[in-house]
Scaffold this motif. Structure first.
Motif, short mmCIF file in Angstrom:
data_model
loop_
_atom_site.label_atom_id
_atom_site.label_comp_id
_atom_site.label_asym_id
_atom_site.label_seq_id
_atom_site.Cartn_x
_atom_site.Cartn_y
_atom_site.Cartn_z
N GLY A 199 0.73 -1.34 -0.18
CA GLY A 199 0.11 -0.11 -0.19
C GLY A 199 0.73 1.31 0.08
O GLY A 199 0.31 2.33 0.11
N THR A 227 3.42 -0.21 -6.81
CA THR A 227 2.75 -0.46 -8.05
C THR A 227 2.56 0.83 -8.87
O THR A 227 2.61 0.82 -9.90
CB THR A 227 1.37 -1.34 -7.85
OG1 THR A 227 1.87 -2.60 -7.49
CG2 THR A 227 0.73 -1.60 -9.16
N THR A 228 1.85 1.73 -8.00
CA THR A 228 1.74 2.89 -8.67
C THR A 228 2.89 3.83 -9.34
O THR A 228 2.87 4.04 -10.45
CB THR A 228 1.16 4.10 -7.61
OG1 THR A 228 -0.16 3.33 -6.94
CG2 THR A 228 0.45 5.26 -8.15
N1 LIG Z 1 -7.10 2.50 -9.00
C1 LIG Z 1 -7.03 2.76 -7.52
N2 LIG Z 1 -8.03 3.46 -7.07
C2 LIG Z 1 -8.10 3.94 -5.77
N3 LIG Z 1 -6.99 3.75 -4.87
C3 LIG Z 1 -5.99 2.94 -5.38
C4 LIG Z 1 -5.82 2.53 -6.76
N4 LIG Z 1 -4.68 1.99 -6.88
C5 LIG Z 1 -4.34 1.82 -5.92
N5 LIG Z 1 -4.71 2.64 -4.91
C6 LIG Z 1 -4.41 2.86 -3.60
O1 LIG Z 1 -3.13 3.63 -3.57
C7 LIG Z 1 -2.17 3.31 -2.43
C8 LIG Z 1 -0.85 2.56 -3.09
O2 LIG Z 1 -1.37 1.48 -3.85
P1 LIG Z 1 0.01 0.44 -4.72
O3 LIG Z 1 0.72 1.47 -5.59
O4 LIG Z 1 -0.84 -0.63 -5.34
O5 LIG Z 1 0.59 0.04 -3.33
P2 LIG Z 1 1.66 -1.25 -3.34
O6 LIG Z 1 2.04 -1.45 -4.79
O7 LIG Z 1 3.13 -0.57 -2.67
O8 LIG Z 1 1.12 -2.31 -2.50
C9 LIG Z 1 -2.96 2.32 -1.85
O9 LIG Z 1 -3.55 2.66 -0.75
C10 LIG Z 1 -4.22 1.90 -2.72
O10 LIG Z 1 -5.37 1.15 -1.97
#
Ligand SMILES: Nc1ncnc2c1ncn2[C@@H]1O[C@H](COP(=O)(O)OP(=O)(O)O)[C@@H](O)[C@H]1O
Ligand SMILES: [Mg+2]
Lengths: 264, 261
Positions: free
Chosen positions: A46, A50-51
């Protein structure tokens, strides 16, 4: 981060949603790295790993800031940036060879040339004898090797991997790490590798980037010398080296306790 | 608990047993005299009706002609619905605007009993094949379009992202990723649509037709030929089963990965 770097994130923010429920997945993240680096990003789930990858892949436009590759801003996806996902995301209706040749196929490479390209990479990842099988006939490790071959068959300058070995058993994971490393060493590829495995990050990366959540930020960036050494010394030796253990513990401390307390 | 279906000799034997039991019950019922013979022919009478019709035809038509008429109408209407319904469903799945524009029409048509508008179609297209093909087309179209739309919405996002990052453009993603990913769902729709089209074609032939298996059954009822009625029903069942088996075989070949990936 200046555009001097081959890959540069400059003050990149990504916000999901609006108002009360908005999530700041990335908060003014700046990060630059040179051609041929192997950058591992670690952090709790979180924290925006990934973002971060999605922004560079072109799957996600930043809400603020910019990302550039070789000086030009990233807009959307491009075959110069290959992606390997945690779940292999293969095309189940295509054979192993068909999957590996998909990139060259959609890019209009001729039948012969793309078959050769697929063969080259399938041999390297050890799947050539399975070329006429279908993905559902492969084990998890083999599927992930196919996903890697599929990305590499496009000759990407940058390889983006999002926890690619997360679903594999320990033994398979170790073998895949070594394979990936030898592929990287033999190429000029730049790699952005997301993982929650601290040991994996320290072992594979030339750089280890540590992130923290809410809002998603980079809290530390450390250089790791082991990516270059592993080939000569063997991975077991490297992983038990006191210097390796010390760096691993330092990164783990950063993740668990944040930058203030770690390393004291 | 989920169990794998039986196959092979055991399954055949069990199936043969229950068919034999059904035939025996039928024979016993016909022989008992509880039902008037002109209302319930015995299995033997039905068999001889089959021989008679194969030899002499039924009221100037052959059995093969009637079967071909029914199957032909069914497959024509169904085929047209596939040709239009699949692209329509894909479009609705890909384009929220298309779904907004057409969704309600499709969802309105889908549960509508086709025979309720059959009469209008007869007024418009006449009592010939045109009205029946139109009827079957309208029966199958919303089922196929909905299935294709659902299939598109179920495509795993990473699969699309993978294709895009490999260099695929929009139409390449549609053709090389979305369509094949949606195929399992589309085939489920095709099976339902074919069954619906087949039962509708028979009903339509019962209403207005000059040939076809449905017409044969209706015509036989006017002459109280329960042997021909039962024969027609049995043939309809066999034909319907054969059609859906054939489609299932095609499905297994085309979407061989389904349920395994
Ligand atoms: N498409 C989306 N819509 C809403 N919230 C998102 C989305 N993608 C990711 N998030 C939120 O953004 C944050 C970072 O997510 P992410 O990049 O997937 O983290 P990680 O890959 O480190 O676990 C998290 O709190 C997640 O819930
Ligand atoms: Mg993630």
């Amino acid at each position: 981060m200046s555009a001097r770097h081959y890959v540069a994130f400059s003050d990149v923010s990504v916000t999901f949603g609006h108002g009360e429920g908005a999530v700041r997945a990335l908060d003014r993240v700046s990060l630059g790295f040179g051609r041929g680096s192997f950058v591992c990003v670690v952090g709790p789930s979180g924290c925006g790993k990934t973002t971060l990858l999605n922004v560079l892949a072109g799957f996600q436009a930043p809400s603020d800031g910019r990302v550039s590759v070789a000086g030009s801003e990233v807009h959307g996806t491009g075959p110069d940036r290959g992606v390997v996902f945690q779940q292999a995301a293969l095309f189940p209706w295509l054979t192993v060879a068909g999957n590996a040749a998909f990139g060259p196929m959609v890019r209009g490479v001729g039948r012969r040339a793309r078959a050769e390209r697929a063969e080259h990479w399938l041999r390297i990842v050890g799947l050539w004898e399975f070329r006429d099988r279908y993905p559902y006939e492969l084990s998890g490790g083999m599927q992930q090797r196919l996903a890697l071959a599929r990305a590499l068959a496009n000759d990407p300058a940058i390889l983006l991997m999002d926890e690619p070995f997360g679903a594999l058993d320990a033994l398979t994971r170790e073998r895949m790490q070594e394979e990936l490393q030898s592929v990287w060493r033999a190429s000029f590829m730049t790699v952005l590798f997301i993982t929650h495995g601290v040991e994996e990050a320290v072992f594979l990366g030339t750089d280890v980037v540590v992130m923290s959540p809410r809002p998603g930020r980079i809290i530390e960036r450390l250089a790791s010398p082991f990516a270059h050494e592993a080939g000569a010394r063997g991975s077991r030796k490297v992983k038990s080296d006191p210097a390796f253990v010390a760096l691993r513990e330092q990164v783990l401390g950063l993740i668990l306790e944040g930058p203030e307390t770690a390393g004291q | 608990m989920h169990k794998t279906p039986l196959a092979g000799p055991v399954a055949c034997l069990l199936s043969a047993c229950s068919v034999a039991a059904a035939l025996a019950t039928w024979q016993a019922l016909a022989a008992s005299g509880a039902v008037a013979p002109e209302l319930l022919a015995s299995p033997a009478q039905v068999l001889s009706a089959l021989a008679e019709i194969l030899r002499e035809g039924y009221r100037g038509t052959t059995l093969a002609h009637n079967a071909a008429a029914t199957i032909g109408r069914c497959l024509t209407g169904f085929g047209l619905a596939v040709i239009l319904g699949v692209p329509l469903g894909l479009l609705m799945g890909l384009q929220p605007r298309a779904a907004a524009a057409l969704g309600d029409i499709v969802q309105f048509l889908r549960p509508l009993p086709p025979l309720s508008y059959m009469i209008l179609l007869i007024l418009w297209f006449g009592t010939g094949d045109g009205s029946k093909v139109a009827l079957l087309f309208l029966t199958a179209l919303p089922i196929i379009a909905s299935a294709a739309m659902a299939g598109v919405r179920l495509v795993p996002r990473p699969r699309i992202l993978a294709a895009r990052s490999l260099g695929a453009g929009f139409w390449q993603v549609v053709w090389h990723v979305v369509l094949p990913s949606a195929l399992p769902s589309i085939f489920t729709g095709l099976r339902i649509a074919l069954a619906a089209a087949f039962s509708t074609v028979v009903a339509a032939e019962l209403l207005a037709a000059t040939d076809g298996l449905g017409w044969m059954v209706l015509s036989a009822s006017r002459f109280l030929r329960s042997d021909v009625i039962l024969l027609g029903i049995l043939i309809l069942g066999v034909v319907g089963m054969a059609l859906s088996r054939a489609l299932l075989l095609i499905e297994r070949r085309v979407v061989h990965w389904h349920g395994r990936a």
